[in-house]
Design a protein around this motif. Structure first.
Motif, short mmCIF file in Angstrom:
data_model
loop_
_atom_site.label_atom_id
_atom_site.label_comp_id
_atom_site.label_asym_id
_atom_site.label_seq_id
_atom_site.Cartn_x
_atom_site.Cartn_y
_atom_site.Cartn_z
N SER A 216 0.86 -1.18 0.00
CA SER A 216 0.00 0.00 0.00
C SER A 216 0.89 1.23 0.00
O SER A 216 2.09 1.13 0.24
CB SER A 216 -0.93 0.03 1.22
N PHE A 217 0.32 2.37 -0.32
CA PHE A 217 1.10 3.60 -0.32
C PHE A 217 0.18 4.78 -0.02
O PHE A 217 -1.04 4.66 -0.07
CB PHE A 217 1.79 3.81 -1.68
N VAL B 130 4.87 7.57 1.15
CA VAL B 130 5.08 6.55 2.18
C VAL B 130 4.49 5.25 1.64
O VAL B 130 3.44 5.28 0.98
CB VAL B 130 4.38 6.94 3.50
N ALA B 131 5.14 4.13 1.91
CA ALA B 131 4.59 2.87 1.42
C ALA B 131 4.89 1.74 2.38
O ALA B 131 5.86 1.80 3.14
CB ALA B 131 5.20 2.54 0.05
N ILE B 132 4.02 0.75 2.37
CA ILE B 132 4.34 -0.53 3.00
C ILE B 132 4.76 -1.44 1.86
O ILE B 132 4.02 -1.62 0.89
CB ILE B 132 3.12 -1.11 3.76
N MET C 167 7.91 -0.60 6.32
CA MET C 167 7.52 0.71 5.85
C MET C 167 8.72 1.40 5.23
O MET C 167 9.85 1.21 5.70
CB MET C 167 6.96 1.56 6.97
N SER C 168 8.49 2.18 4.19
CA SER C 168 9.58 2.89 3.55
C SER C 168 9.01 4.04 2.72
O SER C 168 7.84 4.38 2.85
CB SER C 168 10.40 1.93 2.69
N ASN C 169 9.86 4.61 1.90
CA ASN C 169 9.42 5.63 0.95
C ASN C 169 9.63 5.10 -0.46
O ASN C 169 10.54 4.32 -0.70
CB ASN C 169 10.23 6.92 1.09
#
Lengths: 145, 389
Positions: free
Chosen positions: A69-70, A90-92, A102-104
């Motif tokens: 997801s984002f 932001v994204a999972i 989680m990250s970008n």
């Protein structure tokens, strides 16, 4: 905690997560795996959250995954984020190893991000002591690290 | 088997909500308590159980002792209760009812209040030393996930991917909930909104817009719980707890299970089973609506509609008064007030007592209060009934 150049929050490596963040500094995405039940897990713990075994290993991930997801953040929150920082993504990410983190998403226009989009890890040396793993759209044919 | 059959909620207190600068959480809780005691006619000196939460202002130790001290109460059983979102208020009520049911106290007080308007600014994000591992700070915040709308936006985006839910359907939740707030003189937001208003409200974190997000408000509530026997002598219609269930699956959003495995389904099923009820028996539902997506997921998980059909349900206007089991009749977190969802409980009680005026659900006998805390991290559901069992 080391200071981010613009005051943004940084991880404070602490016992069981030190190895993970040190790996990031070496541009390696290390994922813990239980030697007893074989499951990967994330975030790092002292023992396996499935079977409680303390026999763990760190596996170097290929760095490939998909966007689970984002969200494109348009409104800055808190003291550390200002209008110059948005939009950011932001994204999972769900790694091939089956864990999510989680990250970008970077190197990608906000309107191009899709759930399930294949991504690959890149490393952002934010300070001399902290490197953050981020993800960019995967290039087909480019071998995983 | 209902462990609460000999317990009743006999008094409620609600402060005004909105911006109440210069008040402390303790003052708000004390005021709500005063109103609740007036409501049931029980003397303050009879209160011997206290379950409260300090709000999100700053970490507080011995908070239930603080509010007891302010009130001049010396409880035989008390604790600060925190489980996140509306589960905090539900757990405080569970603890109060359990204390009375087990004979450990006779008159229990539950109180919750928040005062973000007056919240003193902390020196930094990490006001207390990081003595315990907090996954969000280490693994989420460095990537800019520094606020709740972002975390819920990730859930909403996934829901849209899996089920085709649209922003307009989220908007339908906002529009219906605001309609209810317009019937509630205490609600903070009482101007009608249209779907166009929702669609043109600014994007916070995609896909959530401003009108998808709950309010931030000051205010508080109090409940007085005592034995069913005592309730018979008091002036208000007693309210029973018919069933309760809770389920936790994670804390931080990156550790959340898939949408269809979120805990609100299990919590609801357990509460239904304890109460021996089905949704057809429920006259009104207050579902914790931190964001519009929360109402939609709540509808699906609690059986109002099938998996993925919550958006369509809302778009058909079925949340609204006049429909079977209307939702968030007071205007919810989206339009009435935040206050940790504690007003979801008092609204349910008022509906069962017949005190809701133009937003009254006719002949309401069974109410559902359900929802979550964190990012669907902790989940809870409780059935309340008019009168004693």
């Amino acid at each position: 905690m080391t200071e981010h150049p613009t005051g943004k929050p940084l991880p404070q490596p602490f016992n069981d997560s030190k190895t993970y963040w040190q790996g990031c500094q070496r541009h390696e995405l290390l994922i813990p795996r239980c030697l007893n039940c074989g499951k990967y897990f994330f975030y790092p713990r002292q023992f396996c959250p499935t079977c409680m075994s303390p026999s763990l290993e760190w596996v170097k991930s290929g760095g490939l995954g998909r966007v689970y997801s984002f969200s494109v953040v348009y409104t800055p929150f808190g003291d550390a984020y200002g209008p110059e920082d948005v939009p950011y993504i932001v994204a999972i990410i769900e790694l091939k190893e089956g864990v999510r983190l989680m990250s970008n998403i970077v190197d990608c226009r906000p309107e191009e991000v899709r759930v399930d989009m294949p991504v690959e890890v890149v490393f952002d040396d934010v300070t001399s002591e902290v490197t953050l793993p981020k993800f960019r759209p995967a290039t087909p044919g480019r071998p995983g690290r | 088997m209902n462990p609460f059959s000999k317990v009743a909620i006999v008094g409620i207190g609600e402060t005004k909500v909105g911006k109440i600068p210069g008040t402390s959480v303790t003052q708000l809780q004390a005021e709500a308590t005063r109103l609740a005691l007036e409501d049931c006619g029980i003397a303050k000196d009879e209160v011997d159980g206290v379950f409260s939460f300090a709000g999100y202002s700053r970490p507080a130790t011995l908070y239930s002792a603080q509010v007891s001290e302010y009130l001049g109460v010396k409880p035989v059983i008390n604790a600060q209760i925190e489980a996140g979102g509306v589960v905090t208020a539900l757990m405080a009520l569970f603890n109060a009812a359990s204390a009375v049911a087990s004979g450990l106290c006779h008159v229990a007080l539950c109180t919750f209040a928040e005062n973000p308007t007056s919240r003193q600014k902390s020196g930094g994000r990490h006001e207390v030393p990081m003595a315990y591992q907090r996954g969000a700070e280490e693994f989420e915040e460095p990537f800019g996930a520094v606020s709740m709308p972002i975390c819920y936006a990730l859930i909403a985006q996934r829901h849209m991917h899996e089920y085709g839910t649209t922003s307009q359907q989220l908007g339908a939740v906002a529009v219906s909930t605001r309609k209810h707030a317009c019937l509630n003189p205490t609600a903070v937001m009482r101007t009608t909104i249209t779907l166009e208003d929702h669609q043109s409200s600014r994007m916070i974190a995609s896909p959530l817009r401003l009108l998808d997000c709950c309010l931030t408000t000051d205010g508080g509530t109090a409940l007085i719980i005592t034995s069913a026997d005592r309730a018979k002598d008091l002036r208000r219609i007693p309210i029973s707890i018919l069933g309760f269930g809770m389920q936790t699956t994670h804390r931080i959003v990156m550790q959340a299970p898939d949408i269809r495995d979120l805990g609100i389904k299990e919590a609801g099923q357990r509460a239904f089973a304890m109460a021996g009820l089905t949704l057809a028996d429920v006259d009104v539902a207050e579902i914790y609506d931190a964001f519009t997506i929360c109402t939609i997921i709540g509808l699906e998980s609690l059986g109002f509609c099938g998996e993925g059909e919550g958006g369509a349900y809302a778009a058909e206007g079925r949340l609204e008064l006049g429909n079977k089991t209307p939702v968030n009749t007071h205007g919810g977190l989206l339009s009435h007030a935040h206050c940790g969802g504690s007003f979801h409980i008092t609204e349910a009680i008022k509906q069962l007592r017949g005190e809701c005026g133009p937003r009254q659900v006719k002949d309401a006998k069974v109410a559902l209060v359900a929802g979550h805390g964190g990012v669907f991290s902790t989940c809870g559901a409780m059935f309340l009934g008019r009168g004693l069992p």
